[in-house]
Design a protein around this motif. Sequence first.
Motif, PDB file in Angstrom:
ATOM      1  N   LEU A   1       9.787   3.785  -5.062  1.00 44.58           N
ATOM      2  CA  LEU A   1      10.967   4.627  -5.025  1.00 44.58           C
ATOM      3  C   LEU A   1      10.583   6.108  -5.069  1.00 44.58           C
ATOM      4  CD1 LEU A   1      14.325   4.262  -6.659  1.00 44.58           C
ATOM      5  CD2 LEU A   1      12.941   6.177  -7.466  1.00 44.58           C
ATOM      6  N   ALA A   2       9.607   6.468  -5.902  1.00 45.74           N
ATOM      7  CA  ALA A   2       9.170   7.867  -5.985  1.00 45.74           C
ATOM      8  C   ALA A   2       8.590   8.335  -4.657  1.00 45.74           C
ATOM      9  CB  ALA A   2       8.149   8.028  -7.113  1.00 45.74           C
ATOM     10  N   VAL A   3       7.835   7.467  -3.985  1.00 45.19           N
ATOM     11  CA  VAL A   3       7.286   7.814  -2.671  1.00 45.19           C
ATOM     12  C   VAL A   3       8.408   8.083  -1.684  1.00 45.19           C
ATOM     13  CG1 VAL A   3       6.052   6.871  -0.675  1.00 45.19           C
ATOM     14  CG2 VAL A   3       5.081   6.632  -2.973  1.00 45.19           C
ATOM     15  N   LEU A   4       9.400   7.219  -1.656  1.00 46.72           N
ATOM     16  CA  LEU A   4      10.523   7.393  -0.738  1.00 46.72           C
ATOM     17  C   LEU A   4      11.222   8.723  -0.989  1.00 46.72           C
ATOM     18  CD1 LEU A   4      12.582   6.363   1.381  1.00 46.72           C
ATOM     19  CD2 LEU A   4      13.805   5.239  -0.509  1.00 46.72           C
ATOM     20  N   HIS A   5      11.554   9.016  -2.244  1.00 44.93           N
ATOM     21  CA  HIS A   5      12.279  10.244  -2.544  1.00 44.93           C
ATOM     22  C   HIS A   5      11.428  11.487  -2.280  1.00 44.93           C
ATOM     23  CE1 HIS A   5      16.102   8.781  -3.984  1.00 44.93           C
ATOM     24  NE2 HIS A   5      15.488   7.856  -4.697  1.00 44.93           N
TER      25      HIS A   5
ATOM     26  N   ASP B   1       0.866  -1.175   0.000  1.00 42.14           N
ATOM     27  CA  ASP B   1       0.000   0.000   0.000  1.00 42.14           C
ATOM     28  C   ASP B   1       0.908   1.232   0.000  1.00 42.14           C
ATOM     29  OD1 ASP B   1      -1.574   2.198   0.763  1.00 42.14           O
ATOM     30  OD2 ASP B   1      -2.945   0.942   1.916  1.00 42.14           O
ATOM     31  N   LEU B   2       0.950   1.937  -1.126  1.00 45.94           N
ATOM     32  CA  LEU B   2       1.856   3.073  -1.239  1.00 45.94           C
ATOM     33  C   LEU B   2       1.473   4.206  -0.294  1.00 45.94           C
ATOM     34  CD1 LEU B   2       2.463   3.200  -5.100  1.00 45.94           C
ATOM     35  CD2 LEU B   2       3.935   2.224  -3.333  1.00 45.94           C
ATOM     36  N   GLY B   3       0.186   4.351  -0.017  1.00 43.85           N
ATOM     37  CA  GLY B   3      -0.241   5.355   0.950  1.00 43.85           C
ATOM     38  C   GLY B   3       0.284   5.050   2.339  1.00 43.85           C
ATOM     39  N   ALA B   4       0.218   3.782   2.719  1.00 41.19           N
ATOM     40  CA  ALA B   4       0.745   3.380   4.028  1.00 41.19           C
ATOM     41  C   ALA B   4       2.258   3.541   4.075  1.00 41.19           C
ATOM     42  CB  ALA B   4       0.355   1.932   4.322  1.00 41.19           C
ATOM     43  N   LEU B   5       2.932   3.229   2.955  1.00 38.46           N
ATOM     44  CA  LEU B   5       4.381   3.421   2.887  1.00 38.46           C
ATOM     45  C   LEU B   5       4.727   4.895   3.076  1.00 38.46           C
ATOM     46  CD1 LEU B   5       7.243   2.321   2.267  1.00 38.46           C
ATOM     47  CD2 LEU B   5       6.756   2.775  -0.155  1.00 38.46           C
ATOM     48  N   ARG B   6       4.003   5.760   2.382  1.00 39.64           N
ATOM     49  CA  ARG B   6       4.244   7.195   2.498  1.00 39.64           C
ATOM     50  C   ARG B   6       4.056   7.665   3.948  1.00 39.64           C
ATOM     51  NH1 ARG B   6       4.212  11.118  -1.180  1.00 39.64           N
ATOM     52  NH2 ARG B   6       3.281   9.768  -2.771  1.00 39.64           N
ATOM     53  N   ASP B   7       2.967   7.244   4.556  1.00 42.10           N
ATOM     54  CA  ASP B   7       2.681   7.665   5.932  1.00 42.10           C
ATOM     55  C   ASP B   7       3.755   7.189   6.898  1.00 42.10           C
ATOM     56  OD1 ASP B   7       0.361   8.884   5.046  1.00 42.10           O
ATOM     57  OD2 ASP B   7      -0.954   7.244   5.673  1.00 42.10           O
ATOM     58  N   SER B   8       4.204   5.957   6.721  1.00 45.44           N
ATOM     59  CA  SER B   8       5.204   5.415   7.650  1.00 45.44           C
ATOM     60  C   SER B   8       6.539   6.142   7.502  1.00 45.44           C
ATOM     61  CB  SER B   8       5.384   3.912   7.431  1.00 45.44           C
ATOM     62  OG  SER B   8       5.956   3.641   6.162  1.00 45.44           O
ATOM     63  N   ILE B   9       6.952   6.420   6.255  1.00 47.22           N
ATOM     64  CA  ILE B   9       8.204   7.149   6.040  1.00 47.22           C
ATOM     65  C   ILE B   9       8.095   8.557   6.608  1.00 47.22           C
ATOM     66  CG2 ILE B   9       9.744   8.110   4.289  1.00 47.22           C
ATOM     67  CD1 ILE B   9       9.026   5.699   2.510  1.00 47.22           C
ATOM     68  N   ARG B  10       6.961   9.216   6.362  1.00 44.08           N
ATOM     69  CA  ARG B  10       6.781  10.582   6.849  1.00 44.08           C
ATOM     70  C   ARG B  10       6.793  10.633   8.379  1.00 44.08           C
ATOM     71  NH1 ARG B  10       1.950  14.080   4.382  1.00 44.08           N
ATOM     72  NH2 ARG B  10       3.081  13.370   2.510  1.00 44.08           N
ATOM     73  N   ASP B  11       6.136   9.664   9.002  1.00 42.70           N
ATOM     74  CA  ASP B  11       6.105   9.637  10.465  1.00 42.70           C
ATOM     75  C   ASP B  11       7.508   9.501  11.047  1.00 42.70           C
ATOM     76  OD1 ASP B  11       3.364   9.895  10.455  1.00 42.70           O
ATOM     77  OD2 ASP B  11       2.961   7.769  10.831  1.00 42.70           O
TER      78      ASP B  11
ATOM     79  N   GLY C   1      11.975  -5.921  -3.684  1.00 39.87           N
ATOM     80  CA  GLY C   1      11.597  -6.057  -5.081  1.00 39.87           C
ATOM     81  C   GLY C   1      10.499  -5.108  -5.529  1.00 39.87           C
ATOM     82  N   LEU C   2      10.382  -3.942  -4.902  1.00 36.53           N
ATOM     83  CA  LEU C   2       9.353  -2.988  -5.298  1.00 36.53           C
ATOM     84  C   LEU C   2       9.826  -2.151  -6.487  1.00 36.53           C
ATOM     85  CD1 LEU C   2       8.177  -1.833  -1.761  1.00 36.53           C
ATOM     86  CD2 LEU C   2       7.237  -3.651  -3.201  1.00 36.53           C
TER      87      LEU C   2
ATOM     88  N   LEU D   1      14.086  -1.464  -0.484  1.00 35.50           N
ATOM     89  CA  LEU D   1      12.831  -1.296  -1.219  1.00 35.50           C
ATOM     90  C   LEU D   1      12.884  -1.819  -2.645  1.00 35.50           C
ATOM     91  CD1 LEU D   1      11.434   2.192  -0.129  1.00 35.50           C
ATOM     92  CD2 LEU D   1      10.577  -0.065   0.468  1.00 35.50           C
ATOM     93  N   THR D   2      13.860  -1.369  -3.429  1.00 35.43           N
ATOM     94  CA  THR D   2      13.846  -1.690  -4.859  1.00 35.43           C
ATOM     95  C   THR D   2      14.825  -2.793  -5.239  1.00 35.43           C
ATOM     96  OG1 THR D   2      15.451   0.076  -5.305  1.00 35.43           O
ATOM     97  CG2 THR D   2      13.123   0.649  -5.441  1.00 35.43           C
ATOM     98  N   ILE D   3      15.545  -3.342  -4.285  1.00 37.89           N
ATOM     99  CA  ILE D   3      16.473  -4.439  -4.585  1.00 37.89           C
ATOM    100  C   ILE D   3      15.686  -5.740  -4.723  1.00 37.89           C
ATOM    101  CG2 ILE D   3      18.356  -5.821  -3.599  1.00 37.89           C
ATOM    102  CD1 ILE D   3      19.495  -3.229  -2.472  1.00 37.89           C
TER     103      ILE D   3
END
Length: 365
Positions: A69-73, A6-16, A63-64, A53-55
């Motif tokens: 990757l765009a969300v992380l950056h 879930d990219l939204g959940a990924l974004r929220d977790s990184i931001r937190d 393997g994402l 993430l992307t390895i």
Amino acid sequence: MDETIDLGALRDSIRDVLNAECPRELIVKHAQHNDGMDRELWSKAVELGWTMLTIPEDHGGLGLGIEALAVLHEELGRAAAPLPFLSSLLAAKAISDSADAAICEAWLPRLAAGAVASLSLPMPLGSTKLSVNCVGDSLVLTGAVLNLLDGADAEILVLLAKDEHGELVRVVLDVTADGIQPARTTLWDRGRSLANLGLDGLHIPAERAWPATGAQETALANHAAIALAADSVGGQAAVLDMTIDYLKTRQQFGRPIGSFQALKHRVADHRTRFEGDIWLLRSAVSAVAGDMDHRATEASAAKALATANYVGLGRDAIQLHGGIGFTAEYPIHVFVKRALLNEQLLGNQAAHLTRAVSRIVEGAA
């Protein structure tokens, strides 16, 4: 779109995490006293698996794809985090794209586990001052490598060279084992650095090299362009938030200065450009993820416009913040310096606009 996360959940977790571990007070302090990466923050990121993430999963990663990757950056840009993700993930992509099982097995698990890496910048495509020649069972590297992003902090280097036939080759070096040390160049963005490396007959095993195809180098350039566009979109979001908050609280003539029409119009113009950058970034991500013919056009257009708009917003935000915007203690200057560097890294605006329109020009010819 990645279906495995879930990219939204990924974004929220990184931001937190970044809100807690990389507050603006930290980036201001870092800019005053340090060059390059924040190793304590990097250790936290590694612990949370961001380097994985992307390895590919076969080599210790998740393997994402480019969407993650765009969300992380984007979130790293929102925090102006002093972390070497751009260089490390570009190096990981170059190794992964080599299609050499032995090379991938030897190096990708180290990167997934948090080894910092740097890569010869892939813009302009194919440019290198490093030569590689076969001598028995070894390769001999001679020449100079300039402007290695985060190279002085790296443990692994993935360099572009030309062999005796003029063909492009990628080689991977172990900084400690090979006895090399890139020389740091301090930048105005103190959360990053560049490095130069001179090699005079360095011998490495032949199995550390692979042919660098035009398609691979183009894919690296697309990856880099999207990463920088995403970083710039995240940075614009942070600068807009800071500026709007300031305009709401700063009082003049008995009312918030944000109520003045001239200032409203300036912020609205920046907000409009910011929304356009978001949609162009999303389009570029979809084009690269879908392996579409126009992916290079989209990626370079996103990089050129998002970085230019980030610079314009940052400069105006200093003015909109009044006297406080010019102080070293206030964080706005950290974002402005990041914006200025993003605009120049991995090809400037002119280079990427040229790349963006080249397909259109070729089609019209």
